[in-house]
Design a protein around this motif. Structure first.
Motif, PDB file in Angstrom:
ATOM      1  N   HIS A 118       2.953 -16.944   3.776  1.00  0.00           N
ATOM      2  CA  HIS A 118       3.628 -15.649   3.626  1.00  0.00           C
ATOM      3  C   HIS A 118       4.798 -15.497   4.604  1.00  0.00           C
ATOM      4  O   HIS A 118       5.859 -14.980   4.236  1.00  0.00           O
ATOM      5  CB  HIS A 118       2.585 -14.553   3.866  1.00  0.00           C
ATOM      6  CG  HIS A 118       3.077 -13.164   3.725  1.00  0.00           C
ATOM      7  ND1 HIS A 118       3.216 -12.544   2.494  1.00  0.00           N
ATOM      8  CD2 HIS A 118       3.474 -12.249   4.641  1.00  0.00           C
ATOM      9  CE1 HIS A 118       3.673 -11.311   2.676  1.00  0.00           C
ATOM     10  NE2 HIS A 118       3.840 -11.100   3.975  1.00  0.00           N
ATOM     11  N   HIS A 122       8.833 -14.800   4.031  1.00  0.00           N
ATOM     12  CA  HIS A 122       9.715 -13.810   4.682  1.00  0.00           C
ATOM     13  C   HIS A 122      10.928 -14.506   5.301  1.00  0.00           C
ATOM     14  O   HIS A 122      12.063 -14.059   5.137  1.00  0.00           O
ATOM     15  CB  HIS A 122       8.959 -13.064   5.784  1.00  0.00           C
ATOM     16  CG  HIS A 122       8.157 -11.892   5.297  1.00  0.00           C
ATOM     17  ND1 HIS A 122       8.691 -10.884   4.529  1.00  0.00           N
ATOM     18  CD2 HIS A 122       6.854 -11.550   5.483  1.00  0.00           C
ATOM     19  CE1 HIS A 122       7.754  -9.974   4.256  1.00  0.00           C
ATOM     20  NE2 HIS A 122       6.628 -10.360   4.814  1.00  0.00           N
ATOM     21  N   SER A 143       7.152  -7.687  10.827  1.00  0.00           N
ATOM     22  CA  SER A 143       6.414  -7.087   9.710  1.00  0.00           C
ATOM     23  C   SER A 143       5.298  -6.210  10.259  1.00  0.00           C
ATOM     24  O   SER A 143       5.272  -5.898  11.450  1.00  0.00           O
ATOM     25  CB  SER A 143       5.858  -8.198   8.826  1.00  0.00           C
ATOM     26  OG  SER A 143       4.840  -8.874   9.518  1.00  0.00           O
ATOM     27  N   ASP A 307       6.971  -6.876   1.346  1.00  0.00           N
ATOM     28  CA  ASP A 307       6.272  -7.926   0.595  1.00  0.00           C
ATOM     29  C   ASP A 307       6.704  -7.953  -0.872  1.00  0.00           C
ATOM     30  O   ASP A 307       6.840  -6.906  -1.504  1.00  0.00           O
ATOM     31  CB  ASP A 307       4.758  -7.708   0.713  1.00  0.00           C
ATOM     32  CG  ASP A 307       4.287  -7.982   2.126  1.00  0.00           C
ATOM     33  OD1 ASP A 307       5.071  -8.546   2.913  1.00  0.00           O
ATOM     34  OD2 ASP A 307       3.138  -7.633   2.434  1.00  0.00           O
TER      35      ASP A 307
HETATM   36 ZN    ZN Z   1       4.826  -9.397   4.755  1.00  0.00          ZN
END
Ligand code: ZN
Ligand code: KG4
Length: 346
Positions: A118, A122, A143, A307
């Motif tokens: 993840h 980003h 984040s 996200d």
């Molecule tokens: Zn995230």
């Protein structure tokens, strides 16, 4: 053997957003679907993992269907060459939904699957834009769960320079927003009321800027805010003033550490990604700082900072093209440090 992976379906379910996208190497993003669970968790003041995974189960397949028809609407004979799904870091029960559906779909379609990190999603998200950054660059990932400074010299070549020793920047925004009576996730709301705050009314510390190093610590800011709220007048103006001073402190602290990391690495490019990078004050001041240094700052559009499936499809495509793929055994990694990713040899 050259592996041609042109078009990838991306599935993101690491937290409270179901994100599905289709990325085509030549044509770019063909479909982008997002369902946010924000309302579902609002009453609880944070994400409830069990509710989140149940909702991902409800939404993932219909959103994949919607993404496939969105891409087809562009007049394409649709073939998917690979499936990318977020396998970590994130909530184990929500990651398992996307991983199971993604891996099973790839098996049924007879195409390779790839487990995507993840945070790498980003980090690469500004590459979805018109003027993509080239390596090497300094990445600031901010984040809800991470605050990290990374020296990025290639895909999978990431050196962690510093990170938060307690609350992440987004977490600090959310916790302080909660103290100010704002709904979860409070970051955007706090930022909105900060615009009505009086400059200079309160001054928050700039944590860990008085000593060398690239670590962050944001939990003290929330305590600082709590003390003002307890003793100050209980009205909207006080809340706006606290929000403004808090936001200025976080932004300035992040920028000071970025300057240090740029001095250390000698990089001229800075990439900022993750939900907090949508913050207007942070973008404005970061761009100004980079301009003054004669460098360049790169951010994705706000929808790709929070996200989303697009960044997962894109990161997955690069990794599949680099020759990686995931076996039929489905695994998720709630903790998965970005520095542990293998480099892609190009
Ligand atoms: Zn995230
Ligand atoms: O990247 P993201 O969507 O999810 C995670 O991977 O954590 O980031 C969500 C975080 C939340 O803490 C949210 O409050 C924060 O990003 N955020 C903001 C803003 N928009 C989102 N924080 C400050 N200012 C904003 N405008």
């Amino acid at each position: 053997m050259v592996i041609i992976i042109m078009r990838v379906l991306g599935i993101e379910t690491s937290c409270d957003e179901t994100g599905i996208a289709i990325y085509d190497q030549k044509k770019g993003l063909l479909a982008n679907q997002l369902y946010s669970q924000v309302k579902l968790h609002a009453d609880y003041g944070g994400v409830v993992p069990e509710l989140a995974s149940r909702d991902h189960i409800r939404k993932t397949v219909p959103l994949i269907q919607a993404a496939l028809s969105e891409a087809r609407l562009n007049g394409l004979e649709l073939e998917i060459d690979g499936v990318a799904y977020t396998a970590g870091p994130g909530l184990v029960s929500t990651l398992m939904v996307g991983a199971t559906i993604g891996r099973a779909l790839a098996y049924a379609w007879g195409v390779p699957a790839i487990a995507v990190n993840h945070m790498e999603g980003h980090l690469l998200s500004p590459m979805l834009e018109m003027n993509p950054p080239e390596f090497p660059f300094l990445a600031l990932l901010v984040s809800g769960a991470h605050t990290q400074l990374i020296a990025a010299t290639g895909i999978g070549k990431y050196q962690l320079l510093g990170e938060s020793i307690d609350d992440a920047a987004g977490e600090a925004f959310d916790k302080t927003a909660k103290l100010l009576g704002l709904d979860y996730p409070g970051g955007p709301m706090l930022s909105r009321i900060a615009q009505n705050g009086m400059p200079g009314r309160y001054t928050f510390p700039r944590p860990m800027t008085d000593r060398p190093g690239l670590s962050f610590s944001f939990s003290g800011l929330k305590t600082f805010a709590a003390n003002i709220i307890r003793t100050g007048p209980d009205n909207y103006q006080m809340r706006a003033d606290v929000a403004r001073a808090f936001e200025e402190a976080i932004v300035e602290t992040l920028i000071i550490k970025c300057q240090r990391a740029l001095d250390l690495t000698g990089f001229q490019r800075l990439v900022m990604a993750g939900g907090v990078s949508t913050n207007q004050l942070l973008r404005m001041n970061m761009s100004k700082m980079m301009q003054q240094r004669g460098g360049e700052a790169f951010y994705a559009r706000p929808d790709f900072c929070t996200d989303n499936g697009a960044m997962i499809a894109y990161a997955g495509m690069l990794r599949l093209q680099g020759g990686s793929q995931t076996s039929l055994m489905i695994s998720v990694y709630p903790r998965w440090p970005i520095e542990e990713l293998p480099a892609i040899i190009t």
